[in-house]
Design an enzyme around this catalytic site. Structure first.
Site, PDB file in Angstrom:
ATOM      1  N   ASN A  10       0.864  -1.228   0.012  1.00  0.00           N
ATOM      2  CA  ASN A  10      -0.133  -0.077   0.044  1.00  0.00           C
ATOM      3  C   ASN A  10       0.883   1.181   0.150  1.00  0.00           C
ATOM      4  O   ASN A  10       1.437   1.663   1.297  1.00  0.00           O
ATOM      5  CB  ASN A  10      -0.924   0.046   1.208  1.00  0.00           C
ATOM      6  CG  ASN A  10      -1.760   1.159   1.208  1.00  0.00           C
ATOM      7  OD1 ASN A  10      -1.955   2.095   0.511  1.00  0.00           O
ATOM      8  ND2 ASN A  10      -2.603   1.333   2.382  1.00  0.00           N
ATOM      9  N   LYS A  12       0.161   4.145  -0.210  1.00  0.00           N
ATOM     10  CA  LYS A  12      -0.572   5.353   0.280  1.00  0.00           C
ATOM     11  C   LYS A  12      -0.323   6.518  -0.659  1.00  0.00           C
ATOM     12  O   LYS A  12      -0.187   6.424  -1.886  1.00  0.00           O
ATOM     13  CB  LYS A  12      -0.304   5.518   1.853  1.00  0.00           C
ATOM     14  CG  LYS A  12      -0.384   4.243   2.669  1.00  0.00           C
ATOM     15  CD  LYS A  12      -0.202   4.544   4.111  1.00  0.00           C
ATOM     16  CE  LYS A  12      -0.579   3.291   4.597  1.00  0.00           C
ATOM     17  NZ  LYS A  12      -0.265   3.447   6.144  1.00  0.00           N
ATOM     18  N   HIS A  94      -9.441   0.695   4.882  1.00  0.00           N
ATOM     19  CA  HIS A  94      -8.255   0.998   5.926  1.00  0.00           C
ATOM     20  C   HIS A  94      -8.517   2.158   6.890  1.00  0.00           C
ATOM     21  O   HIS A  94      -9.336   2.964   6.855  1.00  0.00           O
ATOM     22  CB  HIS A  94      -7.239   1.656   4.443  1.00  0.00           C
ATOM     23  CG  HIS A  94      -5.979   1.732   5.065  1.00  0.00           C
ATOM     24  ND1 HIS A  94      -5.604   2.422   6.111  1.00  0.00           N
ATOM     25  CD2 HIS A  94      -4.845   0.723   5.085  1.00  0.00           C
ATOM     26  CE1 HIS A  94      -4.201   2.427   6.533  1.00  0.00           C
ATOM     27  NE2 HIS A  94      -3.843   1.376   5.886  1.00  0.00           N
ATOM     28  N   GLU A  96      -7.011   4.411   8.015  1.00  0.00           N
ATOM     29  CA  GLU A  96      -7.077   5.854   7.568  1.00  0.00           C
ATOM     30  C   GLU A  96      -8.253   6.313   6.826  1.00  0.00           C
ATOM     31  O   GLU A  96      -8.590   7.474   7.146  1.00  0.00           O
ATOM     32  CB  GLU A  96      -5.615   6.222   6.647  1.00  0.00           C
ATOM     33  CG  GLU A  96      -4.432   5.991   7.403  1.00  0.00           C
ATOM     34  CD  GLU A  96      -3.178   5.693   6.965  1.00  0.00           C
ATOM     35  OE1 GLU A  96      -3.133   5.508   5.370  1.00  0.00           O
ATOM     36  OE2 GLU A  96      -2.251   4.979   7.377  1.00  0.00           O
ATOM     37  N   GLU A 164      -5.087  -5.088  10.536  1.00  0.00           N
ATOM     38  CA  GLU A 164      -4.043  -4.035  10.830  1.00  0.00           C
ATOM     39  C   GLU A 164      -4.376  -3.063  12.140  1.00  0.00           C
ATOM     40  O   GLU A 164      -5.319  -2.253  12.213  1.00  0.00           O
ATOM     41  CB  GLU A 164      -4.194  -2.925   9.608  1.00  0.00           C
ATOM     42  CG  GLU A 164      -3.973  -3.600   7.998  1.00  0.00           C
ATOM     43  CD  GLU A 164      -3.237  -2.449   7.348  1.00  0.00           C
ATOM     44  OE1 GLU A 164      -2.146  -2.733   6.832  1.00  0.00           O
ATOM     45  OE2 GLU A 164      -4.071  -1.697   6.898  1.00  0.00           O
ATOM     46  N   GLY A 170       2.351   2.467  10.686  1.00  0.00           N
ATOM     47  CA  GLY A 170       3.248   3.593  10.466  1.00  0.00           C
ATOM     48  C   GLY A 170       3.910   4.191  11.828  1.00  0.00           C
ATOM     49  O   GLY A 170       4.670   5.109  11.872  1.00  0.00           O
ATOM     50  N   SER A 210       3.379  -1.901  10.413  1.00  0.00           N
ATOM     51  CA  SER A 210       5.045  -1.789  10.579  1.00  0.00           C
ATOM     52  C   SER A 210       5.684  -3.156  10.081  1.00  0.00           C
ATOM     53  O   SER A 210       6.892  -3.384  10.978  1.00  0.00           O
ATOM     54  CB  SER A 210       5.512  -1.248  11.962  1.00  0.00           C
ATOM     55  OG  SER A 210       4.938  -0.166  12.213  1.00  0.00           O
TER      56      SER A 210
HETATM   57  P1  13P Z   1       2.982   0.731   7.821  1.00  0.00           P
HETATM   58  O1  13P Z   1       3.760  -0.724   7.177  1.00  0.00           O
HETATM   59  O2  13P Z   1       3.940   1.891   7.086  1.00  0.00           O
HETATM   60  O3  13P Z   1       3.001   0.465   9.185  1.00  0.00           O
HETATM   61  O4  13P Z   1       1.527   0.694   7.130  1.00  0.00           O
HETATM   62  C1  13P Z   1       0.666  -0.325   7.145  1.00  0.00           C
HETATM   63  C2  13P Z   1      -0.508  -0.021   6.633  1.00  0.00           C
HETATM   64  O5  13P Z   1      -1.179   0.946   6.755  1.00  0.00           O
HETATM   65  C3  13P Z   1      -0.720  -0.905   5.201  1.00  0.00           C
HETATM   66  O6  13P Z   1      -2.030  -0.744   4.805  1.00  0.00           O
END
Ligand code: 13P
Length: 252
Positions: A10, A12, A94, A96, A164, A170, A210
């Site tokens: 992803n 983002k 997701h 976010e 997740e 993150g 992460s």
């Molecule tokens: P990170 O791997 O940067 O923690 O993000 C995970 C994520 O949100 C994947 O969709």
């Protein structure tokens, strides 16, 4: 039945067309295990050019899609348009999107139905906040996210569930293999009870939050972890090692 290991990247809202073309070119020349199914989800503007560029054994996906297929929805991404352009996957729910863009469990359920209806495959994200985990509500939260989807759909064959935990996204604070395995097992038990044993056996439940090349092998060894959804590390060369991590376990 063995579940094929699944690794999603992803991206983002990161990168430029040039930087992501370079990343895809590197992926194209890398040795990727044929035991892993790989999907990259670039920013929507770059999905189509990167689809043309990427090797054929790596699929592309969008990071979001709307409930409706067309109409006056300025700025939204149509699931039908994705499908018509040959984009096979979409990430939905997701954290976010849930937190920053106020997508309720109900909206995620309806988006999942809309995506499946037009023929897309869905990476469905679920997960609890730190506050919810500390209150002992992890599985309750994840189940309520799944219930909202189960209300809308019957066929789970085109869904990959991504667990997740919000506190791990993150933050560099990865769930331990035991913490992740516990929730993955609970998700599979919920599916046995609410959807059916066959679906529970075949559905991929992947972990995100992460993930790096340094922790992916230990996570991949867990019985109910069928792959990863990778954020930050999918933009780095170590993404290749994460894709290949299952081969460094003894898992069938
Ligand atoms: P990170 O791997 O940067 O923690 O993000 C995970 C994520 O949100 C994947 O969709």
């Amino acid at each position: 039945m063995a579940r094929k290991f699944f690794v999603g990247g992803n991206f983002k809202m990161n990168g430029t067309l040039a930087s992501l073309q370079k990343l895809v070119a590197d992926l194209n020349s890398a040795q990727l295990s044929s035991d892993s199914e790989v999907v990259i989800a670039p920013p929507s503007l770059y999905v189509l050019p990167l689809k043309e560029l990427v090797r054929k054994d790596v699929a592309v996906g969008a990071q979001n899609a709307h409930i409706e297929v067309s109409g006056a929805f300025t700025g939204e991404i149509s699931p039908k348009q994705l499908h018509e352009e040959g984009v096979p996957w979409v990430i939905l729910g997701h954290s976010e999107r849930r937190s920053l863009f106020h997508e309720s469990h109900e909206i995620v359920g309806k988006k999942t139905k809309a995506a499946l209806d037009v023929g897309l495959n869905v990476i469905l994200c679920v997960g609890e906040t730190l506050q919810e985990r500390e209150a002992g509500r992890t599985i309750q939260v994840v189940e309520s996210q799944l219930v909202a989807v189960a209300k809308e759909i019957k066929d789970w064959s085109k869904i990959v569930i991504a667990y997740e935990p919000v506190w791990a996204i993150g933050t560099g604070k990865v769930a331990t293999p035991e913490q992740a395995q516990e929730v993955h097992k609970d998700i599979r038990s919920w599916i046995v009870q609410n959807i059916g044993e066959t679906v529970a056996e075949s559905i991929r439940v992947i972990y995100g939050g992460s993930v790096t090349a340094a922790n992916s092998i230990e996570l991949a060894k867990q019985l109910d972890i069928d792959g990863f959804l990778v954020g930050g590390a999918s933009l780095k060369p170590e993404f290749v090692d994460i894709i290949n991590s299952k081969n460094k376990t003894n898992k069938l």
